[in-house]
Motif scaffolding. Structure first.
Motif, PDB file in Angstrom:
ATOM      1  N   LYS A  76       0.782  -1.242   0.000  1.00 35.65           N
ATOM      2  CA  LYS A  76       0.000   0.000   0.000  1.00 35.65           C
ATOM      3  C   LYS A  76       0.816   1.295   0.000  1.00 35.65           C
ATOM      4  O   LYS A  76       0.405   2.269  -0.611  1.00 35.65           O
ATOM      5  CB  LYS A  76      -1.031  -0.005   1.121  1.00 35.65           C
ATOM      6  CG  LYS A  76      -0.498  -0.175   2.519  1.00 35.65           C
ATOM      7  CD  LYS A  76      -1.657  -0.349   3.492  1.00 35.65           C
ATOM      8  CE  LYS A  76      -1.166  -0.559   4.897  1.00 35.65           C
ATOM      9  NZ  LYS A  76      -2.303  -0.743   5.813  1.00 35.65           N
ATOM     10  N   VAL A  94      -5.226  -2.048  -4.972  1.00 34.89           N
ATOM     11  CA  VAL A  94      -4.167  -1.978  -3.966  1.00 34.89           C
ATOM     12  C   VAL A  94      -4.291  -3.123  -2.968  1.00 34.89           C
ATOM     13  O   VAL A  94      -5.344  -3.326  -2.362  1.00 34.89           O
ATOM     14  CB  VAL A  94      -4.221  -0.628  -3.214  1.00 34.89           C
ATOM     15  CG1 VAL A  94      -3.106  -0.531  -2.185  1.00 34.89           C
ATOM     16  CG2 VAL A  94      -4.158   0.540  -4.201  1.00 34.89           C
ATOM     17  N   ASP A  96      -3.884  -4.482   0.470  1.00 33.79           N
ATOM     18  CA  ASP A  96      -3.850  -3.900   1.814  1.00 33.79           C
ATOM     19  C   ASP A  96      -2.786  -4.637   2.630  1.00 33.79           C
ATOM     20  O   ASP A  96      -3.082  -5.397   3.547  1.00 33.79           O
ATOM     21  CB  ASP A  96      -5.232  -4.036   2.466  1.00 33.79           C
ATOM     22  CG  ASP A  96      -5.322  -3.263   3.770  1.00 33.79           C
ATOM     23  OD1 ASP A  96      -4.399  -2.492   4.090  1.00 33.79           O
ATOM     24  OD2 ASP A  96      -6.331  -3.443   4.478  1.00 33.79           O
ATOM     25  N   ARG A  98       1.344  -4.372   4.247  1.00 30.66           N
ATOM     26  CA  ARG A  98       2.429  -3.477   4.672  1.00 30.66           C
ATOM     27  C   ARG A  98       3.738  -4.245   4.724  1.00 30.66           C
ATOM     28  O   ARG A  98       3.816  -5.320   5.321  1.00 30.66           O
ATOM     29  CB  ARG A  98       2.085  -2.935   6.063  1.00 30.66           C
ATOM     30  CG  ARG A  98       3.214  -2.173   6.699  1.00 30.66           C
ATOM     31  CD  ARG A  98       2.818  -1.679   8.069  1.00 30.66           C
ATOM     32  NE  ARG A  98       3.990  -1.144   8.773  1.00 30.66           N
ATOM     33  CZ  ARG A  98       3.921  -0.375   9.828  1.00 30.66           C
ATOM     34  NH1 ARG A  98       2.761  -0.047  10.343  1.00 30.66           N
ATOM     35  NH2 ARG A  98       5.023   0.068  10.405  1.00 30.66           N
ATOM     36  N   ASN A 116      -4.710   3.918   3.324  1.00 27.61           N
ATOM     37  CA  ASN A 116      -5.907   3.476   2.598  1.00 27.61           C
ATOM     38  C   ASN A 116      -6.902   4.615   2.406  1.00 27.61           C
ATOM     39  O   ASN A 116      -7.448   4.793   1.310  1.00 27.61           O
ATOM     40  CB  ASN A 116      -6.588   2.312   3.326  1.00 27.61           C
ATOM     41  CG  ASN A 116      -5.750   1.051   3.289  1.00 27.61           C
ATOM     42  OD1 ASN A 116      -4.702   1.004   2.653  1.00 27.61           O
ATOM     43  ND2 ASN A 116      -6.207   0.026   3.980  1.00 27.61           N
ATOM     44  N   GLU A 117      -7.114   5.397   3.444  1.00 26.59           N
ATOM     45  CA  GLU A 117      -8.040   6.526   3.362  1.00 26.59           C
ATOM     46  C   GLU A 117      -7.560   7.544   2.329  1.00 26.59           C
ATOM     47  O   GLU A 117      -8.354   8.067   1.537  1.00 26.59           O
ATOM     48  CB  GLU A 117      -8.204   7.193   4.735  1.00 26.59           C
ATOM     49  CG  GLU A 117      -8.851   6.315   5.800  1.00 26.59           C
ATOM     50  CD  GLU A 117      -7.932   5.255   6.417  1.00 26.59           C
ATOM     51  OE1 GLU A 117      -8.459   4.349   7.071  1.00 26.59           O
ATOM     52  OE2 GLU A 117      -6.699   5.313   6.226  1.00 26.59           O
ATOM     53  N   VAL A 120      -8.125   6.200  -1.273  1.00 25.33           N
ATOM     54  CA  VAL A 120      -9.537   6.257  -1.670  1.00 25.33           C
ATOM     55  C   VAL A 120      -9.960   7.702  -1.925  1.00 25.33           C
ATOM     56  O   VAL A 120     -10.745   7.977  -2.826  1.00 25.33           O
ATOM     57  CB  VAL A 120     -10.424   5.569  -0.605  1.00 25.33           C
ATOM     58  CG1 VAL A 120     -11.899   5.822  -0.855  1.00 25.33           C
ATOM     59  CG2 VAL A 120     -10.139   4.072  -0.576  1.00 25.33           C
ATOM     60  N   ILE A 127      -9.239  -1.317  -2.435  1.00 22.73           N
ATOM     61  CA  ILE A 127      -8.276  -1.902  -1.503  1.00 22.73           C
ATOM     62  C   ILE A 127      -8.718  -3.346  -1.245  1.00 22.73           C
ATOM     63  O   ILE A 127      -9.864  -3.581  -0.858  1.00 22.73           O
ATOM     64  CB  ILE A 127      -8.247  -1.122  -0.163  1.00 22.73           C
ATOM     65  CG1 ILE A 127      -8.236   0.392  -0.368  1.00 22.73           C
ATOM     66  CG2 ILE A 127      -7.112  -1.620   0.713  1.00 22.73           C
ATOM     67  CD1 ILE A 127      -6.964   1.008  -0.825  1.00 22.73           C
ATOM     68  N   ASP A 129      -7.756  -7.256   0.467  1.00 20.14           N
ATOM     69  CA  ASP A 129      -6.958  -7.991   1.443  1.00 20.14           C
ATOM     70  C   ASP A 129      -6.469  -9.285   0.784  1.00 20.14           C
ATOM     71  O   ASP A 129      -7.034 -10.355   0.977  1.00 20.14           O
ATOM     72  CB  ASP A 129      -7.786  -8.290   2.695  1.00 20.14           C
ATOM     73  CG  ASP A 129      -7.007  -9.059   3.747  1.00 20.14           C
ATOM     74  OD1 ASP A 129      -5.787  -9.263   3.568  1.00 20.14           O
ATOM     75  OD2 ASP A 129      -7.617  -9.472   4.743  1.00 20.14           O
TER      76      ASP A 129
END
Length: 190
Positions: A76, A94, A96, A98, A116-117, A120, A127, A129
């Motif tokens: 991300k 994307v 999610d 790290r 993430n915020e 968007v 996003i 997972d």
């Protein structure tokens, strides 16, 4: 009409393999395809990017700032780093996920909060997972092929025989796993 796809990630995530599978599929579908890859410090967890452009006639593999139709990010923070390459009407997929870089691991930098915020807010970003999906398949290394499946579906390229392309380009012992992974990725996109 030429389409531009930017795939970005961190060394060791399989960004280049996903790009090569994508390029092979596009060529077999009859498109003119150009691909370039930048490994950076990929062996040390550094940034990796691959640019794939396809269409009737493609002159250059290079995607300029603001020129990508789709950005696929395997990590991300990399999505945020490469976001300026996305067209205003472009789409981002994307993972999610790290991965801490060396400066973060050494305590010289901090991993930014709220990625993430921000993604968007700034782009048409989905996003996903992918790490959990890969774990469900029993191998975190298939995140790249799950993301490839999501890309393929979102670009309307699911009529290409991806199963055969995987069989011809992936080590034999990983074929079944990768076929499952690309299907899982396609199912992530509505």
């Amino acid at each position: 009409m030429t389409k531009s796809i930017l795939l970005v990630g961190v060394g060791g995530q399989g960004t280049i393999l996903a790009s090569k599978l994508l390029t092979t599929g596009l060529m077999e579908a009859g498109y003119d395809v150009k691909m370039s890859e930048i490994h950076g410090m990929s062996q040390r967890g550094g940034s990796v990017s691959s640019q794939v452009r396809y269409g009737e006639k493609v002159e250059s593999p290079v995607i300029e700032i603001g020129g990508a139709d789709i950005l696929v990010s395997f990590e991300k923070m990399e999505a945020l780093r490469w976001l300026k390459y996305l067209k205003p009407e472009g789409k981002a997929i994307v993972n999610d996920h790290r991965i801490d870089s060396m400066p973060i691991l050494n305590g010289k930098a901090e991993y930014p909060e709220g990625i993430n915020e921000e993604l968007v807010e700034k782009a048409n970003a989905t996003i996903v997972d992918v790490a959990t999906k890969a774990k469900e398949l029993g191998n975190p290394k298939v995140m790249n092929v799950i993301l490839l499946g999501a890309l393929v579906k979102s670009m309307g390229l699911d009529e290409i025989d991806w199963e055969r392309i995987i069989k011809e380009n992936v080590k034999e012992r990983f074929i079944d796993l990768n076929i499952k992974a690309i299907k899982v990725g396609m199912d992530l996109v509505k």
